[in-house]
Design a protein around this motif. Structure first.
Motif: not given
Length: 706
Positions: A201-202, A300-306
Motif C-alpha cells: 500500500v502506497q 503501509s501493510p494491507k489493513p488486515r496484516t498483523v
C-alpha cells in the motif's frame, strides 16, 4: 448550514487555509495557547540527520550504504538520500504542478473535495493532522497509488497534472522496493522480507502550507510519529520539517537538499524490528513569508496484516511490542493523543515514558486521587468554565415515565420520547423493565471491584480494543491531550457470554453483571421499538439496524483534589446509535442545551436511566433525532460511578439516511460503514461532535462547504 463550533467553521465554512493566509491574523482555532518554543538551530558541525548518497547501491558500495541506512534508522529513524533512482525532473515537475493546483480558484479545487477516508483521490481543507485541539495550517491532496490507477476523476488542469503525478508515483514505488531491500539486509534478513510485509500500500499526501501571518503560533503538523512502515518525503526549498533528536532531546531542523528524499521509519517498522529501527517524533513549522509544499508517500501493510515483532529480530529481551493488525492499530492510534509517539509507547510491553507511567506504573486514577495534587498529564491549561446551574423551573432534560408503555399510554409515551430525542437528544426514563435491585447491586459490586488492591485489578488489564472483558487505567477518553480522570471496566455483551475470565471477587460480580446486561438488552429492544414508532417506522426498524452489538463501560471517577482542572470526560458526542446510562447519586453529567448553548446538569433520579442518541442514530434519521455534546465533571469530595451500555450496529453495517425519513431536503449525511466511521471519529478532534458535522451534506448531496 450553521456550524456548531468554530472548529467546524474553519474546516468547512472558512474554506481553505490558503484563503485564510491572505489575512493579517489567524483564527484562534489554529493557534497554540503560547508561542512555539524556539527551535535549536543546528550550526555547521552540529548534529543533523544523516545524508546517504545512493550512488553504487547496486554495485561495490552496497554493503557500505546498507550499513549507513541501518545506523541512521537505529539512531535517528530518519535519513536523507541523494543520487537515487527517481529522475530529478519528475521531482521538480510534481512540485510545480501540485503547487499550481493549490493556487487554483477555490471552486475548482472543491470539485475534488471528499471527507471519505477511503477515497482514492481527494482534496482536503483545514485538516487535523494530529489529535490536538489546534487545527493544522495546511491544505492537502491525497491519492492511493496502484499499478494501473484510475485517473478519470483527477484534475485535467493544471496541464500535465495526471501525466507527471503518475510518472512520479511509479518511480517512487520502484525506489520504495530498493529501500526496503536495503533496510532488510541491514537487519540481516532476506532482501525481500520487508517489502513482502510492508510493500503493498502506497498513499501519497501532498501538503501545502501557506505562509502564515502568525507563524510562531501555529503548526503545519504538530509533533507526531507516523503509524505506517516508512515514509518517503519530497520537500521544496523552504524548509520547516524538524526531527526530535533522541540523544539531546532537541528539535533539529532538516536541511533542504535539491532532489533529495527524506526517509523516515514509521510505527509498524519499529514494531516489526522489535525497536531496532526507530519511529521518531517530528513536526512541521510554517513560514511567515513563503508558501511551502511537500509530498509524502506513506508505505503501509494491507489493513488486515498483523504486524508483530519478527522472531528473527527478538533477542533475550523478548518481544517489546504487542502485535496488532494494521487497521486496528490505526483505530487505536487516531483514538489516542499521539504527541511524542504516545500510542506506540502504549503498546510497548515494557513502559518507558512518563505518560506510560501515569497509565500503567502509577496505577489507577483511584490511587492518584489519594494525593493532594494531580499530575499535569490530567490537567487542562485553565480552570473549567463555571457550569450554569439550572434552577427549579429552568430547563432540564425530559423525564419519561414508562408506566403504561405496553398499554393505553403507549402513543403518549412514544410522542414524549420522540420530542425529547428531537429537541435534546437526551431523556431519562423511570418505571422501566430493569429491576431496581439489579441497578443497585451492579453499582455496588462494580464499586467494590474498583476498591480492590491494584494487583488484583491488574489481572484483568488489557490495551486490546477488541478484548471482550478488560480493566483500564488512566484512559484517554477523547482525542485531547489531557487524560480522563477515571478508571474503567468494559465488556462485550452477548446472549451467552463467556465469563470464565471475569472476576470471582467481589462476590456475585459475575451473577449480577450477567443479569443486569440481559435486562438492559431487553430494555434496549423496547426503546428501539418506541423510537421507531416515533418516526413513523415499523416497530422493528431501528432494532434490526442497530440492535446487535452492546458494549458496556463502567466508568469510575475518583474524587479529585483539583476537580476544577480535570474532566472525567471531555465534551463529546457518542459515535454509536443509542446509549443507556445508569449513574449513581453523585452527579456530574452535563448536556449541551442547543437552544441556549449552555451546559445543563443532569439531575440524578433513583432507578432512572439516562438515554441519549448517538451519531449513527442522527445519520439514520436524517437529523430528526439529535446526537448532542455532553461531558462529565468530577467531584472534589466523592467518588462517582456510572455504567453506560453502548448500542451499536455491526462493524460492517453501512448506516445512511433512511429513504423513509428523507424529505424534500434530500439526505443530509454521507453514509459509511460503522467501522470506518469509528476510524474517522477517533482520527479527528471530537469536541462538540465535530466529526458528525464533517459528514453533513448540502441539499442535493454535496458536502456543506463554502
Amino acid at each position: 448550514m450553521v456550524a456548531v463550533t468554530e472548529v467546524a467553521d474553519v474546516r468547512k465554512n472558512y474554506g481553505s487555509v490558503m484563503q485564510l493566509a491572505g489575512g493579517n491574523t489567524v483564527p484562534d482555532v489554529f493557534k497554540l495557547n503560547a508561542k512555539i518554543e524556539e527551535c535549536r538551530t543546528v550550526a555547521a558541525g552540529g548534529r543533523a540527520i544523516p545524508v546517504v548518497d545512493l550512488s553504487g547501491l547496486h554495485g561495490e558500495k552496497r554493503a557500505e550504504l546498507v550499513e549507513q541506512m541501518r545506523a541512521a534508522s537505529e539512531e535517528w529513524g530518519f535519513f536523507q538520500i541523494v543520487n537515487h533512482s527517481v529522475p530529478g525532473e519528475y521531482m521538480d515537475e510534481i512540485l510545480k504542478v501540485h503547487t499550481e493546483f493549490f493556487e487554483m480558484p477555490m471552486e475548482e479545487k472543491m470539485k475534488y473535495y471528499s471527507d471519505d477516508v477511503r477515497a482514492p483521490f481527494k482534496y482536503g481543507v483545514g485538516q487535523v493532522a494530529t489529535s490536538y485541539h489546534e487545527q493544522a495550517w495546511k491544505d492537502h491532496l491525497t491519492l492511493l497509488y496502484q499499478e494501473k490507477m484510475d485517473t478519470s476523476n483527477w484534475p485535467k488542469v493544471p496541464a500535465r497534472f495526471i501525466e507527471i503525478t503518475e510518472a512520479y508515483n511509479h518511480a517512487v514505488n520502484k525506489l520504495k522496493s530498493e529501500l526496503m531491500q536495503a533496510l532488510s539486509e541491514g537487519l540481516g534478513l532476506q532482501s525481500n522480507e520487508l517489502d513482502d510485509v510492508f510493500g503493498p500500500v502506497q498513499r501519497t499526501y501532498t501538503n501545502f502550507y501557506p505562509k502564515c501571518p502568525e507563524a510562531d503560533r501555529v503548526f503545519g503538523a504538530r509533533p507526531h510519529s507516523d503509524p505506517n512502515s516508512i515514509t518517503i518525503l519530497l520537500q521544496d526549498d523552504v524548509g520547516g520539517l524538524e526531527v526530535r533528536d533522541l540523544k539531546y532531546r532537541e528539535w533539529v531542523q532538516v536541511k533542504t537538499i535539491p532532489h533529495a528524499f527524506v526517509i523516515n521509519m514509521g510505527d509498524q517498522m519499529e514494531v516489526f524490528t522489535n525497536g531496532k529501527y526507530r519511529s521518531i517524533s517530528h513536526r512541521v513549522r510554517v513560514n511567515p513569508d513563503k508558501n511551502r509544499i511537500s509530498i509524502a508517500s506513506f508505505i503501509s501493510p494491507k489493513p488486515r496484516t498483523v504486524v508483530e515483532p519478527s522472531p528473527l529480530l527478538v533477542g533475550e529481551e523478548g518481544p517489546l511490542y504487542k502485535g496488532d493488525n494494521f487497521r486496528d492499530y490505526l483505530l487505536g492510534f487516531y483514538g489516542n493523543d499521539i504527541n511524542e509517539k504516545l500510542y506506540i509507547e502504549s503498546i510497548k510491553l515494557k513502559p518507558v515514558t512518563e505518560v506510560a507511567d501515569v497509565r500503567k506504573n502509577y496505577g489507577s486514577v483511584m490511587q492518584l486521587a489519594a494525593g493532594q495534587t494531580v499530575p499535569d498529564v490530567f490537567k487542562l491549561n485553565a480552570k473549567i468554565e463555571e457550569c450554569r446551574t439550572v434552577a427549579a423551573g429552568g430547563r432540564a432534560i425530559p423525564v419519561v415515565d414508562l408506566s403504561g408503555l405496553h398499554g393505553e399510554k403507549r402513543a403518549e409515551l412514544v410522542e414524549q420520547m420522540r420530542a425529547a430525542s428531537e429537541e435534546w437528544g437526551f431523556f431519562q426514563i423511570v418505571n422501566h423493565s430493569v429491576p431496581g435491585e439489579y441497578m443497585d447491586e451492579i453499582l455496588k459490586v462494580h464499586t467494590e471491584f474498583f476498591e480492590m488492591p491494584m494487583e488484583e485489578k491488574m489481572k484483568y488489564y488489557s490495551d486490546d480494543v477488541r478484548a471482550p472483558f478488560k480493566y483500564g487505567v488512566g484512559q484517554v477518553a477523547t482525542s485531547y491531550h489531557e487524560q480522563a480522570w477515571k478508571d474503567h471496566l468494559t465488556l462485550l455483551y452477548q446472549e451467552k457470554m463467556d465469563t470464565s475470565n471475569w472476576p470471582k471477587v467481589p462476590a456475585r460480580f459475575i451473577e449480577i453483571t450477567e443479569a443486569y446486561n440481559h435486562a438492559v438488552n431487553k430494555l434496549k429492544s423496547e426503546l428501539m421499538q418506541a423510537l421507531s414508532e416515533g418516526l413513523g417506522l415499523q416497530s422493528n426498524e431501528l432494532d434490526d439496524v442497530f440492535g446487535p452489538v452492546q458494549r458496556t463501560y463502567t466508568n469510575f471517577y475518583p474524587k479529585c483534589p483539583e476537580a476544577d482542572r480535570v474532566f472525567g470526560a471531555r465534551p463529546h458526542s457518542d459515535p454509536n446509535s443509542i446509549t443507556i446510562l445508569l449513574q449513581d447519586d453523585v452527579g456530574g453529567l452535563e448536556v449541551r442545551d442547543l437552544k441556549y448553548r449552555e451546559w445543563v446538569q443532569v439531575k440524578t433520579i433513583p432507578h432512572a436511566f439516562v438515554i441519549n442518541m448517538g451519531d449513527q442514530m442522527e445519520v439514520f434519521t436524517n437529523g430528526k433525532y439529535r446526537s448532542i455534546s455532553h461531558r462529565v465533571r468530577v467531584n472534589p469530595d466523592k467518588n462517582r460511578i456510572s455504567i453506560a451500555s453502548f448500542i451499536s450496529p455491526k462493524p460492517r453495517t453501512v448506516v445512511e439516511p433512511s429513504p423513509l425519513l428523507v424529505g424534500e431536503e434530500g439526505p443530509l449525511y454521507k453514509g459509511d460503514n460503522f467501522r470506518d466511521y469509528l476510524l474517522g471519529f477517533y482520527g479527528n478532534d471530537i469536541n462538540e461532535k465535530l466529526y458528525i458535522e464533517s459528514i453533513k451534506l448540502k441539499q442535493g448531496g454535496q458536502l456543506q462547504l463554502k
